[in-house]
Design a protein around this motif. Structure first.
Motif, mmCIF file in Angstrom:
data_model
loop_
_atom_site.group_PDB
_atom_site.id
_atom_site.type_symbol
_atom_site.label_atom_id
_atom_site.label_comp_id
_atom_site.label_asym_id
_atom_site.label_seq_id
_atom_site.Cartn_x
_atom_site.Cartn_y
_atom_site.Cartn_z
ATOM 1 N N LEU A 1 -3.381 5.537 5.610
ATOM 2 C CA LEU A 1 -3.338 6.067 4.253
ATOM 3 C C LEU A 1 -3.999 5.088 3.291
ATOM 4 O O LEU A 1 -3.928 3.872 3.480
ATOM 5 N N SER A 2 -4.604 5.602 2.254
ATOM 6 C CA SER A 2 -5.269 4.732 1.289
ATOM 7 C C SER A 2 -4.259 4.108 0.334
ATOM 8 O O SER A 2 -3.167 4.646 0.098
ATOM 9 N N ARG A 3 -4.657 2.983 -0.239
ATOM 10 C CA ARG A 3 -3.824 2.345 -1.253
ATOM 11 C C ARG A 3 -3.586 3.293 -2.422
ATOM 12 O O ARG A 3 -2.463 3.381 -2.942
ATOM 13 N N LEU B 1 6.937 -8.395 0.644
ATOM 14 C CA LEU B 1 6.021 -7.334 0.214
ATOM 15 C C LEU B 1 4.828 -7.893 -0.549
ATOM 16 O O LEU B 1 3.693 -7.426 -0.378
ATOM 17 N N ARG B 2 5.078 -8.876 -1.403
ATOM 18 C CA ARG B 2 3.982 -9.434 -2.199
ATOM 19 C C ARG B 2 2.921 -10.083 -1.321
ATOM 20 O O ARG B 2 1.745 -10.150 -1.699
ATOM 21 N N GLU B 3 3.309 -10.535 -0.136
ATOM 22 C CA GLU B 3 2.370 -11.228 0.757
ATOM 23 C C GLU B 3 1.634 -10.284 1.702
ATOM 24 O O GLU B 3 0.644 -10.669 2.317
ATOM 25 N N VAL B 4 2.138 -9.062 1.859
ATOM 26 C CA VAL B 4 1.518 -8.124 2.801
ATOM 27 C C VAL B 4 0.204 -7.602 2.215
ATOM 28 O O VAL B 4 0.191 -7.052 1.110
ATOM 29 N N PRO B 5 -0.921 -7.737 2.914
ATOM 30 C CA PRO B 5 -2.204 -7.271 2.368
ATOM 31 C C PRO B 5 -2.301 -5.740 2.356
ATOM 32 O O PRO B 5 -1.886 -5.071 3.306
ATOM 33 N N TRP B 6 -2.871 -5.204 1.313
ATOM 34 C CA TRP B 6 -3.093 -3.767 1.246
ATOM 35 C C TRP B 6 -4.020 -3.292 2.361
ATOM 36 O O TRP B 6 -3.892 -2.174 2.872
ATOM 37 N N THR B 7 -4.956 -4.123 2.738
ATOM 38 C CA THR B 7 -5.885 -3.716 3.801
ATOM 39 C C THR B 7 -5.139 -3.472 5.114
ATOM 40 O O THR B 7 -5.463 -2.538 5.853
ATOM 41 N N THR B 8 -4.134 -4.304 5.379
ATOM 42 C CA THR B 8 -3.344 -4.133 6.604
ATOM 43 C C THR B 8 -2.494 -2.874 6.519
ATOM 44 O O THR B 8 -2.380 -2.106 7.483
ATOM 45 N N ILE B 9 -1.892 -2.651 5.360
ATOM 46 C CA ILE B 9 -1.081 -1.447 5.170
ATOM 47 C C ILE B 9 -1.926 -0.203 5.384
ATOM 48 O O ILE B 9 -1.519 0.738 6.090
ATOM 49 N N LYS C 1 5.825 -1.921 -1.794
ATOM 50 C CA LYS C 1 4.959 -2.937 -2.385
ATOM 51 C C LYS C 1 4.450 -2.477 -3.749
ATOM 52 O O LYS C 1 4.437 -3.254 -4.722
ATOM 53 N N ALA C 2 4.035 -1.212 -3.820
ATOM 54 C CA ALA C 2 3.535 -0.695 -5.088
ATOM 55 C C ALA C 2 4.625 -0.706 -6.160
ATOM 56 O O ALA C 2 4.362 -1.013 -7.334
ATOM 57 N N LEU C 3 5.839 -0.394 -5.792
ATOM 58 C CA LEU C 3 6.947 -0.400 -6.749
ATOM 59 C C LEU C 3 7.265 -1.809 -7.229
ATOM 60 O O LEU C 3 7.494 -2.043 -8.425
ATOM 61 N N VAL C 4 7.290 -2.763 -6.303
ATOM 62 C CA VAL C 4 7.565 -4.158 -6.692
ATOM 63 C C VAL C 4 6.447 -4.683 -7.588
ATOM 64 O O VAL C 4 6.709 -5.370 -8.592
ATOM 65 N N ALA C 5 5.197 -4.340 -7.243
ATOM 66 C CA ALA C 5 4.076 -4.789 -8.081
ATOM 67 C C ALA C 5 4.167 -4.195 -9.484
ATOM 68 O O ALA C 5 3.921 -4.886 -10.493
ATOM 69 N N ALA C 6 4.525 -2.920 -9.579
ATOM 70 C CA ALA C 6 4.665 -2.292 -10.891
ATOM 71 C C ALA C 6 5.806 -2.923 -11.678
ATOM 72 O O ALA C 6 5.712 -3.101 -12.905
ATOM 73 N N ASP C 7 6.872 -3.278 -10.972
ATOM 74 C CA ASP C 7 8.002 -3.921 -11.651
ATOM 75 C C ASP C 7 7.630 -5.330 -12.113
ATOM 76 O O ASP C 7 8.007 -5.758 -13.221
ATOM 77 N N ASP C 8 6.890 -6.053 -11.281
ATOM 78 C CA ASP C 8 6.412 -7.381 -11.684
ATOM 79 C C ASP C 8 5.554 -7.280 -12.942
ATOM 80 O O ASP C 8 5.685 -8.088 -13.875
ATOM 81 N N ALA C 9 4.670 -6.278 -12.989
ATOM 82 C CA ALA C 9 3.802 -6.108 -14.150
ATOM 83 C C ALA C 9 4.621 -5.750 -15.388
ATOM 84 O O ALA C 9 4.337 -6.230 -16.501
ATOM 85 N N ALA C 10 5.640 -4.928 -15.226
ATOM 86 C CA ALA C 10 6.489 -4.560 -16.361
ATOM 87 C C ALA C 10 7.240 -5.776 -16.899
ATOM 88 O O ALA C 10 7.362 -5.961 -18.126
ATOM 89 N N LEU C 11 7.732 -6.591 -16.006
ATOM 90 C CA LEU C 11 8.427 -7.812 -16.425
ATOM 91 C C LEU C 11 7.489 -8.719 -17.210
ATOM 92 O O LEU C 11 7.852 -9.258 -18.270
ATOM 93 N N ALA C 12 6.283 -8.892 -16.684
ATOM 94 C CA ALA C 12 5.325 -9.771 -17.353
ATOM 95 C C ALA C 12 4.943 -9.253 -18.734
ATOM 96 O O ALA C 12 4.686 -10.037 -19.660
#
Length: 765
Positions: free
Chosen positions: A348-350, A334-342, A297-308
């Motif tokens: 482990l912490s976010r 992955l984008r829909e999975v909440p960090w709180t649940t993970i 999830k963290a990798l996809v989020a970082a990639d989304d931010a890089a694209l933007a």
């Protein structure tokens, strides 16, 4: 009988170092082989020597002066021991008496020397000639074959050579079934199921030289310092080059934290050591799916931010487009999975997971290592596929210095599968064998380990032939399996040492003592060599160097051939006698049946570096149904019920002085436990909540399984650094807590790493 004093004190030293040297010296002296053992160790894992009889870690083509680890040295000493169990020993001890001995005491008695048959009248094993043993076993097997060939199981532990394993699977199929469970069914069958769906191969893609070119290593559920200590050299060298190592493991293990190389004068003579893990994440037992989802999830989020932002991509977009299928659906999940649940599920912490993801993102070549800490779960297949998903995001399959690396346990467990030891007929070369040996192989699926145990319980299995191993001790549900085992008609065990499975026997039972791999194997065709496949898919020769423990021993090949000749109808196309005389002839047949892997087998086996099996995924050729690498195994974050105030998750563990069911001593140096294995490792907060103190005796009860009560009583509470809600206990002592039906979906590997249990103060004083 051993009644060693017990002590408990934290171990503050690195893996390796003087502690390892002392342990090696101690076992060589204890087994009375200081000179022979030292000479053997210098030939261990060498091109002109023998392959280690312990783990399956890769053997380099250009070995170090000492190419063995502490645990490999212990396995060598255990096999070369000067101690013996001759027929006179069995005259002095009934089987009933020996059942009170511990696993350690039984094997510590030394090597078996003569074939034995259990005598019901005296309850003792008595000597029998080889000819009579084969004749009687053959008569029993022929009678059972006449009634139902599917009633016999041919089990293989992971130690037998490629040559022996090939003959053994052929014996089973000529007999009339595919009942070939093996130790893979208890560990990496999960890998064999998971990876073909994702990358098209049933094994890892990493070779030994990839460690020289990686810049990050991610380790999941593998205690390297105990399970595969020779790998510590590759990890140390990677760290010295600046590579980062990120470890996910519930227990904080010294062998994953720091290492002092016993072959380094600087590290032996100074306080110098190598810090191995640059980040150590103590994932909650059973929280691997959530932790891996967090990384992705963290990798996809970082990639989304890089694209933007119009910046460089974090993911390998070209690789994903050209070689994979399913990425968009995976990313959307992955984008829909909440960090709180993970965080809640993984423990482990976010922030910790994002830090690990950042290490992954900045690395051009990542190796993903995993062990049974991932495979032995109900969602074990998904665990492995999530590791594959992670590596695919960065294009880390089919790249130099990168890949997926399942670390196998027993020294040829992977190779046995390669030459046909499998209950799944579609994985065996049946058509080629049918043509070469002029018979029609059985096409029905055979029994795996769990199914074989079911058959023993319901009576459909009548006989069990074991090529090594300690099956009844290794499998789950000990207290149900052992009584049922005694109802078998026939048990046959090919072995080097006595273990409990030989004492929990059928109505007719035989012990057939065999040569060990370290011993010189002299046959009519001269001194023989054998071969094995390591964890990286490379085949190596192995040549014995020590005189046999007794001149009455026979090789595994000769024993399998002897059983076959006594059991099967004559077939001129199957030259059992010629094979037993010269193992090169077996390799010629293997090459004919499996030419893609073993062409020119005998010639290529002379290469000091061995020869590799083809691994299409290393070349980015995907032997999947759609011809692509696939994102699989996602959708879940939780395995079973979460730990609660009263229900904890138990994981079974090996000690530092243990290999599988072989217990070298009652000590576990790295965990600071000496003189006992009757312990339960607990988080101090769980101890406080349950009003328990160090040294209290507790009973552990499996929770949530209504078919039977399962309990292990009288364990000593021992505080340890592991996540809250998790407890640890030794294998195989805690196997009675694992229900037979508690296994990984799809692979049926016993789920020994996440067993729901309740802990209560013991009734035992």
């Amino acid at each position: 009988m051993n009644d060693a004093a017990t002590s408990f004190e934290p171990y503050e030293h690195p893996a390796g170092g003087w502690g390892s040297l002392k342990a090696v010296g101690s076992i060589l002296l204890r087994e009375h082989i200081p000179i022979l053992g030292a000479r053997a160790l210098l030939q261990q894992n060498k091109p002109d020597g023998f392959a280690c009889v312990s783990c399956a870690w890769a053997k380099p083509g250009h070995p170090r002066t000492a190419e063995f680890c502490e645990n490999g040295a212990k396995a060598t000493a255990w096999e070369l021991t000067a101690k013996r169990m001759p027929p006179a020993f069995f005259e002095q001890h009934t089987v009933t008496q020996l059942l009170d001995w511990s696993d350690h005491e039984l094997e510590a008695g030394g090597r078996l020397t003569r074939p034995m048959r259990w005598d019901a009248a005296s309850d003792r094993y008595l000597e029998i000639s080889w000819d009579d043993a084969f004749a009687e076993i053959g008569a029993e097997l022929r009678a059972l074959r006449h009634e139902d060939p599917a009633s016999v199981v041919f089990y293989a532990s992971g130690r037998a050579s490629l040559e022996t394993s090939y003959l053994y699977q052929l014996l089973a199929r000529l007999y009339g079934n595919n009942n070939l469970p093996d130790s893979s069914n208890m560990c990496h069958e999960t890998t064999s199921v998971a990876l073909p769906e994702t990358i098209g191969v049933p094994v890892g893609t990493v070779r030994l030289d990839d460690f020289e070119h990686c810049d990050a290593i991610f380790i999941f559920g593998h205690n390297t310092g105990v399970s595969s200590p020779r790998m510590l050299h590759q990890l140390q060298e990677a760290r010295q080059r600046g590579a980062k190592i990120v470890t996910f493991n519930p227990l904080r293990e010294p062998g994953l934290v720091h290492f002092a190389n016993p072959q380094s004068p600087v590290q032996m003579l100074t306080p110098a050591e190598t810090q191995l893990s640059t980040q150590y994440l103590q994932v909650r037992n059973g929280g691997d799916l959530a932790a891996l989802a967090g990384l992705c999830k963290a990798l996809v989020a970082a990639d989304d931010a890089a694209l933007a932002a119009g910046a460089a991509r974090v993911l390998d977009a070209d690789f994903l487009a050209a070689h994979t299928e399913g990425f968009e659906d995976f990313a959307a999940w992955l984008r829909e999975v909440p960090w709180t649940t993970i965080a809640a599920e993984s423990g482990l912490s976010r922030e910790a997971l994002e830090q690990a993801a950042a290490t992954f993102a900045e690395s051009r070549a990542v190796i993903g290592i995993y062990g049974m800490g991932l495979t032995q779960h109900v969602e074990g297949v998904a665990n492995v596929q999530m590791v594959s998903n992670l590596l695919l995001l960065g294009g880390h399959i089919g790249r130099r210095g990168a890949g997926i690396c399942p670390v196998r346990g027993h020294s040829n467990v992977q190779g046995q599968r390669t030459v046909g030891i499998t209950e799944k007929p579609e994985l065996a070369p049946l058509d080629a064998m049918a043509k070469l040996y002029r018979f029609e192989p059985p096409r029905e699926k055979g029994l795996n380990t769990v199914e074989a145990c079911r058959g023993v319980l319901d009576g459909s299995v009548r006989a069990f032939v074991a090529l090594g191993g300690n099956f009844t001790r290794a499998v789950p549900d000990t207290d149900r399996i052992e009584p049922a085992w005694k109802k078998l008609r026939l048990t046959v065990n090919i072995a080097t040492k006595l273990n409990r499975s030989h004492l929990v026997h059928g109505a007719v039972s035989y012990l057939l003592p065999c040569l060990g791999r370290i011993e010189i194997d002299r046959q009519a065709g001269g001194e023989q060599s054998v071969s094995v496949e390591d964890s990286t898919g490379v085949m190596h020769a192995s040549r014995g160097m020590a005189e046999p423990a007794a001149d009455t021993l026979r090789s595994e090949v000769a024993i399998v051939a002897g059983i076959a000749l006594a059991t099967l109808p004559p077939n001129p196309a199957v030259p059992w006698e010629a094979w037993a005389e010269n193992y090169a002839r077996i390799r010629e047949h293997i090459a004919q049946v499996l030419p893609e892997v073993f062409h020119d087998f005998n010639a290529r086996l002379e290469d000091p570096a061995g020869f590799p099996r083809p691994l299409p995924a290393r070349e980015r050729v995907w032997k999947t149904k759609n011809g692509k690498a696939n994102f699989k195994g996602y959708g879940l974050l939780r395995e079973g019920a979460a730990p609660s105030q009263q229900v904890l998750r138990l994981m079974t563990l090996r000690s530092d002085d243990q290999f599988n069911t072989s217990i070298y001593s009652l000590d576990d140096r790295f965990r600071g436990i000496h003189g006992t294995r009757r312990v339960l490792l607990m988080n101090t907060r769980d101890m406080a909540r349950l009003a328990l103190a160090e040294g209290d005796m507790v009973d552990v009860n499996a929770e949530g399984f209504e078919d039977a009560e399962r309990r292990v009583a009288g364990l000593r509470v021992t505080p340890y650094d592991l996540p809250e809600g998790c407890v640890g206990g030794y294998y195989p002592e805690c196997n009675p807590l694992i229900p037979l039906e508690h296994f990984a979906r799809q692979s049926m590997v016993p789920a020994a790493k996440a067993i729901p249990v309740r802990v209560a103060r013991s009734a035992i004083a």
